[in-house]
Design a protein around this motif. Structure first.
Motif, PDB file in Angstrom:
ATOM      1  N   LEU A 116       0.812  -1.218   0.000  1.00  0.00           N
ATOM      2  CA  LEU A 116       0.000   0.000   0.000  1.00  0.00           C
ATOM      3  C   LEU A 116       0.848   1.271   0.000  1.00  0.00           C
ATOM      4  CD1 LEU A 116      -3.030  -0.786   2.336  1.00  0.00           C
ATOM      5  CD2 LEU A 116      -2.892  -0.856  -0.140  1.00  0.00           C
ATOM      6  N   VAL A 117       1.955   1.268   0.723  1.00  0.00           N
ATOM      7  CA  VAL A 117       2.830   2.447   0.707  1.00  0.00           C
ATOM      8  C   VAL A 117       3.424   2.617  -0.685  1.00  0.00           C
ATOM      9  CG1 VAL A 117       4.960   3.465   1.610  1.00  0.00           C
ATOM     10  CG2 VAL A 117       3.321   2.430   3.176  1.00  0.00           C
ATOM     11  N   GLY A 118       3.834   1.516  -1.298  1.00  0.00           N
ATOM     12  CA  GLY A 118       4.357   1.586  -2.665  1.00  0.00           C
ATOM     13  C   GLY A 118       3.346   2.156  -3.636  1.00  0.00           C
ATOM     14  N   LYS A 119       2.087   1.712  -3.526  1.00  0.00           N
ATOM     15  CA  LYS A 119       1.019   2.245  -4.383  1.00  0.00           C
ATOM     16  C   LYS A 119       0.799   3.730  -4.109  1.00  0.00           C
ATOM     17  CE  LYS A 119      -1.636  -1.998  -4.966  1.00  0.00           C
ATOM     18  NZ  LYS A 119      -2.915  -2.657  -4.685  1.00  0.00           N
ATOM     19  N   ARG A 120       0.821   4.095  -2.857  1.00  0.00           N
ATOM     20  CA  ARG A 120       0.623   5.501  -2.482  1.00  0.00           C
ATOM     21  C   ARG A 120       1.723   6.382  -3.075  1.00  0.00           C
ATOM     22  NH1 ARG A 120      -2.891   9.476  -0.819  1.00  0.00           N
ATOM     23  NH2 ARG A 120      -1.735  10.998   0.352  1.00  0.00           N
ATOM     24  N   LEU A 121       2.964   5.927  -2.988  1.00  0.00           N
ATOM     25  CA  LEU A 121       4.081   6.691  -3.544  1.00  0.00           C
ATOM     26  C   LEU A 121       3.971   6.787  -5.072  1.00  0.00           C
ATOM     27  CD1 LEU A 121       7.031   5.353  -1.357  1.00  0.00           C
ATOM     28  CD2 LEU A 121       5.844   7.560  -1.164  1.00  0.00           C
ATOM     29  N   ASP A 122       3.551   5.697  -5.713  1.00  0.00           N
ATOM     30  CA  ASP A 122       3.346   5.727  -7.168  1.00  0.00           C
ATOM     31  C   ASP A 122       2.249   6.710  -7.538  1.00  0.00           C
ATOM     32  OD1 ASP A 122       5.319   3.812  -7.468  1.00  0.00           O
ATOM     33  OD2 ASP A 122       3.912   2.144  -7.700  1.00  0.00           O
TER      34      ASP A 122
ATOM     35  N   GLU B  42     -13.265  15.474  -9.925  1.00  0.00           N
ATOM     36  CA  GLU B  42     -12.741  16.779 -10.274  1.00  0.00           C
ATOM     37  C   GLU B  42     -12.313  17.505  -9.014  1.00  0.00           C
ATOM     38  OE1 GLU B  42     -15.111  19.117 -12.954  1.00  0.00           O
ATOM     39  OE2 GLU B  42     -16.038  17.305 -13.742  1.00  0.00           O
ATOM     40  N   ASN B  43     -11.203  18.199  -9.100  1.00  0.00           N
ATOM     41  CA  ASN B  43     -10.665  19.005  -8.003  1.00  0.00           C
ATOM     42  C   ASN B  43     -10.408  18.193  -6.738  1.00  0.00           C
ATOM     43  OD1 ASN B  43     -10.873  21.302  -9.635  1.00  0.00           O
ATOM     44  ND2 ASN B  43     -12.990  21.608  -8.986  1.00  0.00           N
ATOM     45  N   VAL B  44     -10.114  16.911  -6.906  1.00  0.00           N
ATOM     46  CA  VAL B  44      -9.793  16.044  -5.790  1.00  0.00           C
ATOM     47  C   VAL B  44      -8.516  15.320  -6.145  1.00  0.00           C
ATOM     48  CG1 VAL B  44     -10.550  14.036  -4.449  1.00  0.00           C
ATOM     49  CG2 VAL B  44     -12.223  15.699  -5.209  1.00  0.00           C
ATOM     50  N   SER B  45      -7.627  15.180  -5.186  1.00  0.00           N
ATOM     51  CA  SER B  45      -6.393  14.453  -5.451  1.00  0.00           C
ATOM     52  C   SER B  45      -6.719  12.994  -5.723  1.00  0.00           C
ATOM     53  CB  SER B  45      -5.460  14.554  -4.242  1.00  0.00           C
ATOM     54  OG  SER B  45      -4.386  13.676  -4.403  1.00  0.00           O
ATOM     55  N   ALA B  46      -6.331  12.529  -6.881  1.00  0.00           N
ATOM     56  CA  ALA B  46      -6.606  11.141  -7.247  1.00  0.00           C
ATOM     57  C   ALA B  46      -5.866  10.184  -6.328  1.00  0.00           C
ATOM     58  CB  ALA B  46      -6.204  10.889  -8.693  1.00  0.00           C
ATOM     59  N   SER B  47      -4.695  10.569  -5.837  1.00  0.00           N
ATOM     60  CA  SER B  47      -3.944   9.678  -4.962  1.00  0.00           C
ATOM     61  C   SER B  47      -4.698   9.445  -3.657  1.00  0.00           C
ATOM     62  CB  SER B  47      -2.545  10.220  -4.690  1.00  0.00           C
ATOM     63  OG  SER B  47      -2.612  11.453  -4.016  1.00  0.00           O
ATOM     64  N   GLY B  48      -5.379  10.466  -3.145  1.00  0.00           N
ATOM     65  CA  GLY B  48      -6.174  10.285  -1.935  1.00  0.00           C
ATOM     66  C   GLY B  48      -7.316   9.322  -2.154  1.00  0.00           C
ATOM     67  N   VAL B  49      -7.991   9.449  -3.289  1.00  0.00           N
ATOM     68  CA  VAL B  49      -9.101   8.562  -3.615  1.00  0.00           C
ATOM     69  C   VAL B  49      -8.607   7.136  -3.780  1.00  0.00           C
ATOM     70  CG1 VAL B  49     -10.853   8.038  -5.346  1.00  0.00           C
ATOM     71  CG2 VAL B  49     -10.455  10.394  -4.667  1.00  0.00           C
ATOM     72  N   LEU B  50      -7.506   6.960  -4.518  1.00  0.00           N
ATOM     73  CA  LEU B  50      -6.980   5.622  -4.742  1.00  0.00           C
ATOM     74  C   LEU B  50      -6.453   4.995  -3.465  1.00  0.00           C
ATOM     75  CD1 LEU B  50      -5.152   6.195  -8.142  1.00  0.00           C
ATOM     76  CD2 LEU B  50      -7.247   4.909  -7.765  1.00  0.00           C
ATOM     77  N   SER B  51      -5.786   5.771  -2.607  1.00  0.00           N
ATOM     78  CA  SER B  51      -5.255   5.190  -1.382  1.00  0.00           C
ATOM     79  C   SER B  51      -6.368   4.774  -0.431  1.00  0.00           C
ATOM     80  CB  SER B  51      -4.282   6.143  -0.689  1.00  0.00           C
ATOM     81  OG  SER B  51      -4.944   7.294  -0.240  1.00  0.00           O
ATOM     82  N   ASP B  52      -7.461   5.526  -0.403  1.00  0.00           N
ATOM     83  CA  ASP B  52      -8.614   5.130   0.410  1.00  0.00           C
ATOM     84  C   ASP B  52      -9.187   3.817  -0.098  1.00  0.00           C
ATOM     85  OD1 ASP B  52      -8.276   7.425   1.870  1.00  0.00           O
ATOM     86  OD2 ASP B  52      -9.920   8.514   0.900  1.00  0.00           O
ATOM     87  N   TYR B  53      -9.282   3.685  -1.412  1.00  0.00           N
ATOM     88  CA  TYR B  53      -9.790   2.447  -2.014  1.00  0.00           C
ATOM     89  C   TYR B  53      -8.849   1.292  -1.685  1.00  0.00           C
ATOM     90  CZ  TYR B  53     -10.930  -1.080  -5.448  1.00  0.00           C
ATOM     91  OH  TYR B  53     -11.255  -2.271  -6.042  1.00  0.00           O
ATOM     92  N   ASP B  54      -7.541   1.522  -1.773  1.00  0.00           N
ATOM     93  CA  ASP B  54      -6.570   0.477  -1.473  1.00  0.00           C
ATOM     94  C   ASP B  54      -6.681   0.029  -0.018  1.00  0.00           C
ATOM     95  OD1 ASP B  54      -5.576   0.491  -4.059  1.00  0.00           O
ATOM     96  OD2 ASP B  54      -3.941   1.866  -3.594  1.00  0.00           O
ATOM     97  N   PHE B  55      -6.854   0.981   0.906  1.00  0.00           N
ATOM     98  CA  PHE B  55      -7.006   0.629   2.315  1.00  0.00           C
ATOM     99  C   PHE B  55      -8.258  -0.227   2.508  1.00  0.00           C
ATOM    100  CE2 PHE B  55      -8.180   1.273   6.763  1.00  0.00           C
ATOM    101  CZ  PHE B  55      -6.976   1.029   7.400  1.00  0.00           C
ATOM    102  N   ASP B  56      -9.342   0.159   1.853  1.00  0.00           N
ATOM    103  CA  ASP B  56     -10.575  -0.624   1.950  1.00  0.00           C
ATOM    104  C   ASP B  56     -10.380  -2.044   1.431  1.00  0.00           C
ATOM    105  OD1 ASP B  56     -11.936   1.497   3.062  1.00  0.00           O
ATOM    106  OD2 ASP B  56     -12.926   2.092   1.199  1.00  0.00           O
ATOM    107  N   SER B  57      -9.495  -2.202   0.452  1.00  0.00           N
ATOM    108  CA  SER B  57      -9.295  -3.520  -0.156  1.00  0.00           C
ATOM    109  C   SER B  57      -8.629  -4.513   0.798  1.00  0.00           C
ATOM    110  CB  SER B  57      -8.473  -3.400  -1.444  1.00  0.00           C
ATOM    111  OG  SER B  57      -7.122  -3.103  -1.156  1.00  0.00           O
ATOM    112  N   ILE B  58      -7.966  -4.043   1.860  1.00  0.00           N
ATOM    113  CA  ILE B  58      -7.322  -4.974   2.801  1.00  0.00           C
ATOM    114  C   ILE B  58      -8.073  -5.088   4.126  1.00  0.00           C
ATOM    115  CG2 ILE B  58      -5.024  -4.628   1.803  1.00  0.00           C
ATOM    116  CD1 ILE B  58      -4.420  -3.059   4.483  1.00  0.00           C
ATOM    117  N   LYS B  59      -9.235  -4.496   4.217  1.00  0.00           N
ATOM    118  CA  LYS B  59      -9.971  -4.549   5.488  1.00  0.00           C
ATOM    119  C   LYS B  59     -10.299  -5.978   5.904  1.00  0.00           C
ATOM    120  CE  LYS B  59     -11.773   0.074   5.946  1.00  0.00           C
ATOM    121  NZ  LYS B  59     -12.946   0.934   5.980  1.00  0.00           N
TER     122      LYS B  59
END
Length: 130
Positions: free
Chosen positions: A62-68, A100-117
């Motif tokens: 997840l950290v690797g994905k976040r950095l990417d 729009e007007n939202v950091s895509a990395s924030g959206v993707l990292s939230d989704y990634d976190f949800d994927s390991i719940k």
């Protein structure tokens, strides 16, 4: 089950991330911040003070994905190439993105976190309310 302190978990995750990235230049400040945040989020979600060793590789991923994602944001000046596409037009080439007007990395990292719940739930403790 082997348990780590928060500091040990952050250190081990950063070590594994450096090994995984190899010759790639790793932005140490971003990596440390993202790792500390993720470990804190995982501990908060699981209601724990100690970090299960079994979650280290999930955190590295997840950290690797976040950095990417952060790098993609920087490269594309705020529009991630992985942003969800809501519409496309053929003639005169028109694209519309769902975010729009939202950091895509924030959206993707939230989704990634949800994927390991599901995995996190194995180590989650029950909290008793006062």
């Amino acid at each position: 089950m082997e348990l780590l302190t928060k500091a040990e978990a952050v250190s081990l995750i950063l070590e594994k991330l450096r090994l995984l990235r190899g010759a790639e230049k790793l932005n140490e400040v971003q990596a440390e911040f993202a790792t500390e945040k993720l470990v804190s989020d995982m501990l908060d979600y699981c209601h724990r003070e100690d970090f299960p060793m079994a979650l280290v590789y999930n955190a590295v991923d997840l950290v690797g994905k976040r950095l990417d994602d952060m790098q993609d944001d920087a490269d594309s000046q705020g529009i991630s190439v992985r942003s969800p596409l809501s519409s496309i037009k053929m003639d005169d080439t028109e694209f519309s993105f769902a975010v729009e007007n939202v950091s895509a990395s924030g959206v993707l990292s939230d989704y990634d976190f949800d994927s390991i719940k599901g995995k996190l739930n194995i180590y989650r403790k029950v909290v008793s309310l006062p």
